[in-house]
Design an enzyme around this catalytic site. Structure first.
Site, mmCIF file in Angstrom:
data_model
loop_
_atom_site.group_PDB
_atom_site.id
_atom_site.type_symbol
_atom_site.label_atom_id
_atom_site.label_comp_id
_atom_site.label_asym_id
_atom_site.label_seq_id
_atom_site.Cartn_x
_atom_site.Cartn_y
_atom_site.Cartn_z
ATOM 1 N N HIS A 59 2.503 -7.793 6.514
ATOM 2 C CA HIS A 59 2.171 -8.048 5.109
ATOM 3 C C HIS A 59 3.332 -8.717 4.380
ATOM 4 O O HIS A 59 4.501 -8.415 4.609
ATOM 5 C CB HIS A 59 1.669 -6.790 4.388
ATOM 6 C CG HIS A 59 2.673 -5.707 4.146
ATOM 7 N ND1 HIS A 59 3.531 -5.711 3.066
ATOM 8 C CD2 HIS A 59 2.908 -4.551 4.806
ATOM 9 C CE1 HIS A 59 4.261 -4.614 3.077
ATOM 10 N NE2 HIS A 59 3.909 -3.891 4.124
ATOM 11 N N ASP A 103 10.364 -3.435 4.955
ATOM 12 C CA ASP A 103 8.936 -3.299 4.646
ATOM 13 C C ASP A 103 8.500 -4.431 3.715
ATOM 14 O O ASP A 103 8.623 -4.286 2.498
ATOM 15 C CB ASP A 103 8.684 -1.935 4.005
ATOM 16 C CG ASP A 103 7.217 -1.649 3.767
ATOM 17 O OD1 ASP A 103 6.379 -2.265 4.437
ATOM 18 O OD2 ASP A 103 6.914 -0.825 2.891
ATOM 19 N N GLU A 150 -0.688 -5.609 0.251
ATOM 20 C CA GLU A 150 -0.879 -4.415 1.082
ATOM 21 C C GLU A 150 -0.441 -3.154 0.355
ATOM 22 O O GLU A 150 -1.103 -2.117 0.429
ATOM 23 C CB GLU A 150 -0.092 -4.557 2.395
ATOM 24 C CG GLU A 150 -0.289 -3.410 3.378
ATOM 25 C CD GLU A 150 0.700 -2.276 3.223
ATOM 26 O OE1 GLU A 150 0.484 -1.207 3.813
ATOM 27 O OE2 GLU A 150 1.707 -2.447 2.482
ATOM 28 N N GLU A 151 0.694 -3.246 -0.340
ATOM 29 C CA GLU A 151 1.308 -2.042 -0.902
ATOM 30 C C GLU A 151 0.469 -1.374 -1.983
ATOM 31 O O GLU A 151 0.652 -0.189 -2.263
ATOM 32 C CB GLU A 151 2.704 -2.375 -1.462
ATOM 33 C CG GLU A 151 3.709 -2.857 -0.430
ATOM 34 C CD GLU A 151 4.179 -1.759 0.513
ATOM 35 O OE1 GLU A 151 3.632 -0.647 0.456
ATOM 36 O OE2 GLU A 151 5.095 -2.029 1.306
ATOM 37 N N ASP A 162 4.256 -3.421 10.988
ATOM 38 C CA ASP A 162 4.558 -2.906 9.642
ATOM 39 C C ASP A 162 5.263 -1.563 9.755
ATOM 40 O O ASP A 162 4.845 -0.560 9.185
ATOM 41 C CB ASP A 162 3.273 -2.773 8.814
ATOM 42 C CG ASP A 162 3.551 -2.346 7.371
ATOM 43 O OD1 ASP A 162 4.721 -2.424 6.938
ATOM 44 O OD2 ASP A 162 2.608 -1.921 6.681
ATOM 45 N N HIS A 216 10.539 1.578 0.753
ATOM 46 C CA HIS A 216 10.161 1.683 -0.669
ATOM 47 C C HIS A 216 11.321 2.076 -1.578
ATOM 48 O O HIS A 216 11.107 2.595 -2.670
ATOM 49 C CB HIS A 216 9.021 2.695 -0.855
ATOM 50 C CG HIS A 216 7.718 2.280 -0.263
ATOM 51 N ND1 HIS A 216 6.547 2.956 -0.500
ATOM 52 C CD2 HIS A 216 7.392 1.260 0.565
ATOM 53 C CE1 HIS A 216 5.547 2.387 0.157
ATOM 54 N NE2 HIS A 216 6.049 1.336 0.811
#
Length: 474
Positions: free
Chosen positions: A288, A300, A335-336, A363, A434
């Site tokens: 992503h 990420d 995606e997130e 991912d 994140h």
């Protein structure tokens, strides 16, 4: 270039792979799906990928030239333009953007502090999609719970006017299973406490870092209402709040001011290596393109973008002719914030999903692959086992046939598309995931190259073999 390079390592790889595959073929004499020639080519691809820094340089370029790429933002738009330019320059075909809309949520001010009994600041970050507090924040006594299960047993009347704190720790695991258990508090708590009249929610970050980096991430999409304003405390700040709570009642002030900006454009970026004999049959390798906005989205999922582009580049530059089937790169958008791009891809390609032979997604960071899982028809396992044998020189062992990794390919899996999972070492992944600490310097080039090598071998073999992986096509 052709296959003439580096025969030394390729031959060494092949000797083990051919021996292993020979045993598999002897055990399944009528199920020879991977020929010795394919095995030799896969070994050459592995050797080429291990010394190719395309994946690493791709992550460097994305995180430097674009940076964080929040779904629906101007930066995500620039990321799509970056991807199209790079993929075209590398000579891939059918490069395009498939647009779709997404609800754009933008971070604002985010502060917290203990007012009593021991005044001090706390480090927080708003959860993705959270409602805002009033501009001057909310102040209330803290109601603390060790887990989401403990909160579920509480009397809702006791939460009115309180700031709910869920102090549940995440377990560090190699395969990411600790995250799947811990993330429920982020998904559910803001909605679960809303009917009680709670003022806000604080959760211990869904991560494993002992550094002072709070961990964001989306709340559960599809729940009714906005939920109460919600934020994550960094691990050390959650520890501090827990210690203060040991001395009795604690009053906290929380201010978060995110904004919902309405619909914005997002999109999936697609590129292909068209197949020479069966171009309508697709091997999909994805990652992503979007990221959260605290770091630069290197782990990420800039790493995944680099891995799949690097793998496809190795195939393109090493083979003298294209594989039999088409290899399709998909860089999913948004995606997130709830797999928006994944669902858009499924809907846009619903008429050709039956021609999606196999799918895989990277991912899970930049660390090395250690296990090869699948989710295919039982009759296809001999072919998958033979593909897995090609990964043994990379110290990857064959796993199970219940693969679940790859969030963006989940809608495809649910629609019947077979999948494989190249499971990476996630022991340290949730130290960075994140958080503001998700930056390019955390990537080990050698480990990234090992993962790209595994993707190159699997994508090539799946594209070259005539094996099918669906129950309805056996």
């Amino acid at each position: 270039m052709g296959l003439a390079f580096g025969r030394g390592l390729a031959a060494a790889c092949c000797s083990f792979v051919i021996a292993t595959a020979a045993w598999t073929q002897e055990a399944h004499p009528s199920s020879v799906h991977v020929t010795p020639e394919m095995e030799e080519t896969a070994a050459a691809l592995i050797e080429a990928a291990l010394t190719d820094d395309t994946g690493y340089q791709t992550v460097r370029s994305l995180t430097t030239e674009v940076g964080p790429r929040l779904a629906g933002s101007e930066a995500e738009t620039r990321a799509r333009a970056w991807a199209v330019k790079r993929l075209n320059a590398m000579g891939f075909e059918n490069v395009r953007v498939e647009p779709f809309s997404v609800n754009y949520w933008e971070r604002g001010e985010e502060t917290a502090e203990i007012l009593a009994p021991y005044p001090q600041k706390l480090l927080i970050t708003a959860l993705g999609g959270s409602a805002a507090t009033p501009a001057k924040g909310v102040t209330g006594e803290v109601a603390t719970f060790p887990s989401l299960a403990a909160l579920a047993r509480a009397d809702g009347a006791d939460l009115k006017g309180k700031i709910v704190f869920i102090d549940e720790r995440m377990t560090r695991t190699q395969d990411g299973s600790g995250y799947r258990a811990a993330v429920r508090k982020r998904y559910d708590t803001p909605f679960d406490v809303a009917p009680s009249g709670a003022l806000a929610v604080l959760i211990r970050s869904v991560g494993t870092s002992s550094q002072r980096f709070p961990h964001t991430g989306s709340m559960l999409s599809g729940r009714e209402g906005d939920g109460v304003p919600a934020a994550a405390l960094s691990g050390p700040d959650a520890d501090q709040l827990a210690r203060v709570l040991e001395d009795g009642s604690v009053k906290v002030k929380v201010t978060i001011t995110p904004k919902r900006q309405g619909e914005a454009q997002s999109g999936n970026v697609i590129a292909e290596l068209p197949g020479r004999e069966a171009p309508g049959e697709i091997i999909l390798i994805g990652a992503h393109l979007d990221s959260w906005d605290l770091g630069t989205g290197a782990i990420d999922d800039g790493a995944g973008v680099g891995i799949v582009i690097g793998a496809a580049h190795t195939i393109k530059e090493t083979l003298q002719k294209p594989p039999r089937r088409t290899i399709r790169i998909v860089l999913f958008g948004s995606e997130e914030v709830g797999l928006v791009g994944a669902r858009a891809y499924r809907d846009a390609h619903k008429d050709e999903l039956a021609q999606h032979v196999l799918a895989a997604e990277s991912d899970f960071g930049a660390a090395q692959v250690w296990r090869f899982d699948s989710r295919v028809a039982e009759a296809a396992l001999p072919a998958i086992d033979q593909i897995g044998a090609a990964l043994t020189p990379l110290k990857i062992f064959r796993g199970h046939n219940q693969a679940t990794h790859g969030p963006d390919i989940k809608p495809l899996r649910e629609a019947g598309v077979p999948m494989v999972s190249l499971v990476q070492n996630g022991t340290d992944y949730f130290d960075l995931h994140h958080t503001p600490n998700d930056t390019f310097d955390k990537i080990d080039p050698a480990q990234l190259a090992q993962t790209a090598a595994a993707y190159a071998a699997v994508a090539y073999l799946a594209a070259e073999t005539q094996a099918t992986f669906r129950a309805d096509r056996e």
